[in-house]
Motif scaffolding. Structure first.
Motif, PDB file in Angstrom:
ATOM      1  N   PRO B  98       0.805  -1.229   0.000  1.00 46.80           N
ATOM      2  CA  PRO B  98       0.000   0.000   0.000  1.00 46.80           C
ATOM      3  C   PRO B  98       0.838   1.279   0.000  1.00 46.80           C
ATOM      4  O   PRO B  98       0.321   2.345  -0.314  1.00 46.80           O
ATOM      5  N   GLN B  99       2.120   1.181   0.370  1.00 48.29           N
ATOM      6  CA  GLN B  99       2.924   2.397   0.529  1.00 48.29           C
ATOM      7  C   GLN B  99       3.838   2.698  -0.657  1.00 48.29           C
ATOM      8  O   GLN B  99       4.460   3.760  -0.698  1.00 48.29           O
ATOM      9  N   ILE B 100       3.936   1.788  -1.602  1.00 44.45           N
ATOM     10  CA  ILE B 100       4.858   2.009  -2.727  1.00 44.45           C
ATOM     11  C   ILE B 100       4.334   3.118  -3.638  1.00 44.45           C
ATOM     12  O   ILE B 100       3.145   3.191  -3.931  1.00 44.45           O
ATOM     13  N   ASP B 101       5.225   3.995  -4.061  1.00 43.18           N
ATOM     14  CA  ASP B 101       4.885   5.060  -5.009  1.00 43.18           C
ATOM     15  C   ASP B 101       4.988   4.476  -6.419  1.00 43.18           C
ATOM     16  O   ASP B 101       6.023   4.565  -7.080  1.00 43.18           O
ATOM     17  N   TYR B 102       3.888   3.871  -6.858  1.00 50.50           N
ATOM     18  CA  TYR B 102       3.904   3.167  -8.143  1.00 50.50           C
ATOM     19  C   TYR B 102       4.125   4.109  -9.311  1.00 50.50           C
ATOM     20  O   TYR B 102       4.762   3.751 -10.302  1.00 50.50           O
ATOM     21  N   ALA B 103       3.607   5.340  -9.196  1.00 50.83           N
ATOM     22  CA  ALA B 103       3.796   6.304 -10.285  1.00 50.83           C
ATOM     23  C   ALA B 103       5.280   6.600 -10.468  1.00 50.83           C
ATOM     24  O   ALA B 103       5.764   6.712 -11.601  1.00 50.83           O
ATOM     25  N   ALA B 104       5.999   6.697  -9.362  1.00 47.64           N
ATOM     26  CA  ALA B 104       7.441   6.970  -9.452  1.00 47.64           C
ATOM     27  C   ALA B 104       8.167   5.794 -10.098  1.00 47.64           C
ATOM     28  O   ALA B 104       9.085   5.990 -10.910  1.00 47.64           O
ATOM     29  N   VAL B 105       7.761   4.589  -9.748  1.00 47.88           N
ATOM     30  CA  VAL B 105       8.387   3.410 -10.346  1.00 47.88           C
ATOM     31  C   VAL B 105       8.074   3.353 -11.841  1.00 47.88           C
ATOM     32  O   VAL B 105       8.965   3.106 -12.667  1.00 47.88           O
ATOM     33  N   ALA B 106       6.806   3.623 -12.192  1.00 50.35           N
ATOM     34  CA  ALA B 106       6.407   3.584 -13.605  1.00 50.35           C
ATOM     35  C   ALA B 106       7.172   4.632 -14.403  1.00 50.35           C
ATOM     36  O   ALA B 106       7.553   4.394 -15.557  1.00 50.35           O
ATOM     37  N   LYS B 107       7.394   5.788 -13.801  1.00 50.72           N
ATOM     38  CA  LYS B 107       8.160   6.839 -14.469  1.00 50.72           C
ATOM     39  C   LYS B 107       9.597   6.360 -14.704  1.00 50.72           C
ATOM     40  O   LYS B 107      10.176   6.598 -15.756  1.00 50.72           O
ATOM     41  N   ALA B 108      10.149   5.687 -13.716  1.00 49.94           N
ATOM     42  CA  ALA B 108      11.511   5.150 -13.857  1.00 49.94           C
ATOM     43  C   ALA B 108      11.566   4.133 -14.996  1.00 49.94           C
ATOM     44  O   ALA B 108      12.503   4.138 -15.807  1.00 49.94           O
ATOM     45  N   VAL B 109      10.545   3.299 -15.078  1.00 44.81           N
ATOM     46  CA  VAL B 109      10.483   2.305 -16.155  1.00 44.81           C
ATOM     47  C   VAL B 109      10.432   3.022 -17.508  1.00 44.81           C
ATOM     48  O   VAL B 109      11.132   2.647 -18.458  1.00 44.81           O
ATOM     49  N   GLU B 110       9.635   4.065 -17.571  1.00 41.28           N
ATOM     50  CA  GLU B 110       9.498   4.848 -18.803  1.00 41.28           C
ATOM     51  C   GLU B 110      10.836   5.475 -19.211  1.00 41.28           C
ATOM     52  O   GLU B 110      11.165   5.542 -20.391  1.00 41.28           O
ATOM     53  N   ARG B 111      11.591   5.892 -18.201  1.00 41.10           N
ATOM     54  CA  ARG B 111      12.908   6.490 -18.461  1.00 41.10           C
ATOM     55  C   ARG B 111      13.956   5.440 -18.806  1.00 41.10           C
ATOM     56  O   ARG B 111      15.087   5.770 -19.107  1.00 41.10           O
ATOM     57  N   GLY B 112      13.583   4.166 -18.687  1.00 40.00           N
ATOM     58  CA  GLY B 112      14.528   3.132 -19.135  1.00 40.00           C
ATOM     59  C   GLY B 112      15.095   2.229 -18.055  1.00 40.00           C
ATOM     60  O   GLY B 112      15.981   1.418 -18.324  1.00 40.00           O
ATOM     61  N   THR B 113      14.606   2.365 -16.823  1.00 40.61           N
ATOM     62  CA  THR B 113      15.069   1.455 -15.774  1.00 40.61           C
ATOM     63  C   THR B 113      14.227   0.179 -15.812  1.00 40.61           C
ATOM     64  O   THR B 113      13.006   0.241 -15.692  1.00 40.61           O
ATOM     65  N   GLU B 114      14.912  -0.943 -15.959  1.00 37.24           N
ATOM     66  CA  GLU B 114      14.197  -2.219 -15.970  1.00 37.24           C
ATOM     67  C   GLU B 114      14.283  -2.825 -14.579  1.00 37.24           C
ATOM     68  O   GLU B 114      15.371  -3.044 -14.061  1.00 37.24           O
ATOM     69  N   PHE B 115      13.141  -3.117 -13.963  1.00 41.46           N
ATOM     70  CA  PHE B 115      13.110  -3.754 -12.645  1.00 41.46           C
ATOM     71  C   PHE B 115      13.100  -5.263 -12.825  1.00 41.46           C
ATOM     72  O   PHE B 115      12.231  -5.798 -13.515  1.00 41.46           O
ATOM     73  N   VAL B 116      14.065  -5.927 -12.218  1.00 36.79           N
ATOM     74  CA  VAL B 116      14.275  -7.365 -12.443  1.00 36.79           C
ATOM     75  C   VAL B 116      14.290  -8.130 -11.112  1.00 36.79           C
ATOM     76  O   VAL B 116      14.894  -7.674 -10.135  1.00 36.79           O
ATOM     77  N   GLY B 117      13.639  -9.290 -11.096  1.00 34.49           N
ATOM     78  CA  GLY B 117      13.672 -10.161  -9.925  1.00 34.49           C
ATOM     79  C   GLY B 117      12.597 -11.222 -10.032  1.00 34.49           C
ATOM     80  O   GLY B 117      11.892 -11.317 -11.046  1.00 34.49           O
ATOM     81  N   PHE B 118      12.463 -12.044  -8.992  1.00 40.14           N
ATOM     82  CA  PHE B 118      11.394 -13.047  -9.000  1.00 40.14           C
ATOM     83  C   PHE B 118      11.104 -13.457  -7.565  1.00 40.14           C
ATOM     84  O   PHE B 118      11.588 -12.828  -6.624  1.00 40.14           O
ATOM     85  N   SER B 119      10.274 -14.476  -7.404  1.00 31.45           N
ATOM     86  CA  SER B 119       9.900 -15.005  -6.092  1.00 31.45           C
ATOM     87  C   SER B 119       9.072 -13.960  -5.326  1.00 31.45           C
ATOM     88  O   SER B 119       8.032 -13.546  -5.813  1.00 31.45           O
ATOM     89  N   ASP B 120       9.518 -13.517  -4.164  1.00 30.56           N
ATOM     90  CA  ASP B 120       8.771 -12.515  -3.413  1.00 30.56           C
ATOM     91  C   ASP B 120       8.506 -11.266  -4.255  1.00 30.56           C
ATOM     92  O   ASP B 120       7.501 -10.581  -4.075  1.00 30.56           O
ATOM     93  N   PHE B 121       9.415 -10.992  -5.202  1.00 25.45           N
ATOM     94  CA  PHE B 121       9.333  -9.814  -6.066  1.00 25.45           C
ATOM     95  C   PHE B 121       8.055  -9.829  -6.919  1.00 25.45           C
ATOM     96  O   PHE B 121       7.617  -8.793  -7.409  1.00 25.45           O
ATOM     97  N   THR B 122       7.476 -11.021  -7.109  1.00 25.79           N
ATOM     98  CA  THR B 122       6.223 -11.135  -7.866  1.00 25.79           C
ATOM     99  C   THR B 122       5.148 -10.201  -7.312  1.00 25.79           C
ATOM    100  O   THR B 122       4.356  -9.642  -8.078  1.00 25.79           O
ATOM    101  N   ALA B 123       5.124 -10.021  -5.996  1.00 27.46           N
ATOM    102  CA  ALA B 123       4.120  -9.136  -5.391  1.00 27.46           C
ATOM    103  C   ALA B 123       4.283  -7.717  -5.918  1.00 27.46           C
ATOM    104  O   ALA B 123       3.302  -7.050  -6.282  1.00 27.46           O
TER     105      ALA B 123
END
Lengths: 326, 326
Positions: B98-123
């Motif tokens: 509930p506390q993650i700033d998803y808009a900030a993460v999405a903006k980072a993705v748009e700027r070219g940052t790829e978020f990578v991981g698995f397992s717990d990261f699936t959430a």
């Protein structure tokens, strides 16, 4: 109340023999001696015990294939028994949920058959409540409880006999000793809640129904939870699902039963079940009670799933009260 | 494709060094040698590795308390890195949703940052997709994959370098050998699906999001699933939740990855993972593929979570193809 740690409240009373129907909707019965001991014990109490034709069926890990177990449920509903008691839990009811004739079960309940069980049975109880509003009982199973090698637990037996006689009125228990909060307030405040729907059961089964048509939509309820063999982080993850799905915010109280048979790891470094309880209290307004004598333990009270109850807390003493249900 | 059992499809290519940001949103890093080996390995590949200030923080079983891990996620999003790679999975992201700033993460993705991981990261990946539609990558983690004692897996490395260069185009693999159905039809029919949203990850995490605002509502998607340490009956229970919640009926294909490190019991009497696969195929219309090289295993491909892909099956050969993503 029978002792300081938990028990049933009811009137003393005489009662006639009752008709108990034993069936197997989940895992195959593996402990046949316990199965026999359980039946003998119920008979010794003066009851008529009817055993479903497929109660000892085996299909891989299940007590018969899906059609077999489904038919057993429907025979239990048609049995006219006073109590339909599962032989054991395990796993298997979840597969059957879309095929169960809930109207037939609800009709049986109306005619006076009480469906009793716990653990995997929570899936059935939730679905029945969600689909029809019919009551069932969170309580013992045949093998592990009535068939226990050292005899059934006295409190469980008393609660069961109270159910059979229709004279059970509630269950009281003593909660865990907990440090007060930072503000000096007790971990569980004094409360008195009336006319709230009691529901719950096994946390893993309940969480597995979130988002499906088989989770009752209970508003202003009292939710009781127990589990076995689940590490506190898994308990927290399941509670998180109930939290994020909005289930917890709608309850007037959350009552934690017994969480048993899990192993902490060295890397938990202080993260334990109490951590989860403390965390839960930061997430919801409703009080979180502890130590309800219910779960994968010998001493378990019977709880009317879907019934209106009142709940009171005074110091460490908690009481769930439903008055006469018959 | 790199070998008969699975691999990435991409063009050969030259690439410059990339900026990789390492952070810890879940469990505390316990294997420090693996952590160091992973960083050394990435540097040896010519990359610039930036380590979050709290990457090695410890708070009970977590990599720092909730505020610490949340801040680390937001620093990763603000890092401007090409890849934000988690140190490890474990448990902990669910608490933060509930506390993650998803808009900030999405903006980072748009700027070219790829978020990578698995397992717990699936959430995290599910919540990000549900809240913003932003893409992330199901793929390796620092410690277990890049820091493996006997060196990183070649196929994983190739797929990762394909991601870094933006030249990855897909992943192919060979499915399990399975007996044909009763009608003689192959267990997995020949199919070709286009323009379907690829999503999924760890089954336990995904199932724990059902009924919450953090499960993406993907229609006509391709759902991939893996898990570790979950008995087949638990895998089935989790699939049942996705089934009853209507998630599976909306997918064009379900792709099973690696399910590892569980123990069958003698009382399973033939109930095994294949039983669950067979059962699943009786419950949904969509084909159920097997053996995707993804899960808690060394050889894992990278998969673009939330991207449009095509999927083809011919005999035992399966291919997920997304073309260029940059």
């Amino acid at each position: 109340m029978h002792d300081a740690d938990g028990g049933c409240c009811g009137h003393t009373h005489a009662q006639g023999p009752r008709h108990i129907y034993i069936y197997s909707p989940s895992s195959a019965v593996r402990d046949k001696p316990a199965f026999k001991r359980g039946i003998a014990r119920l008979k010794a109490q003066g009851h008529e015990v009817e055993v479903d034709a497929d109660a000892l069926a085996v299909h891989t890990r299940f007590a018969g294939d899906d059609a077999t177990r489904l038919a057993a449920i429907h025979r239990a509903a048609a049995s006219g028994a006073d109590v339909a008691l599962i032989s054991r839990g395990g796993y298997g009811l979840g597969r059957l949920l879309p095929q169960i004739d809930y109207a037939a079960v609800a009709k049986a309940v109306e005619r006076g058959t009480e469906f009793v069980g716990f653990s995997d049975f929570t899936a059935f109880q939730c679905a029945l409540l969600a689909r029809t509003g019919a009551r069932s009982w969170a309580g013992p199973v045949l093998t592990a409880d009535f068939g226990a090698a050292d005899g059934p637990d006295d409190i469980m037996l008393d609660c069961f006999e109270d159910l059979l006689s229709g004279h059970g009125e509630g269950s009281g228990w003593r909660m865990n000793k907990e440090a007060p909060g930072a503000d000096g307030a007790p971990a569980v405040p004094e409360i008195y809640v009336q006319d709230a729907t009691l529901w719950g059961g096994n946390l893993a089964m309940l969480a597995s129904l979130v988002g499906t048509p088989y989770l009752p939509d209970v508003d202003g309820g009292i939710l009781f939870l127990e589990d076995v063999g689940e590490h506190p982080f898994r308990v927290e993850r399941m509670l998180t699902q109930l939290l994020y799905a909005g289930v917890l915010a709608k309850q007037k109280a959350v009552v934690l039963g017994q969480f048993t048979e899990y192993k902490l790891a060295t890397h938990d470094k202080g993260f334990k079940l109490q951590s989860v309880v403390n965390w839960l209290r930061t997430q919801i307004q409703a009080p979180v009670l502890t130590n309800l004598p219910f779960g994968h333990v010998d001493t378990k009270v019977l709880l009317p799933m879907g019934a209106k109850v009142s709940l009171s807390v005074e110091g460490r003493d908690a009481l769930i009260y439903w008055g006469h249900t018959h």
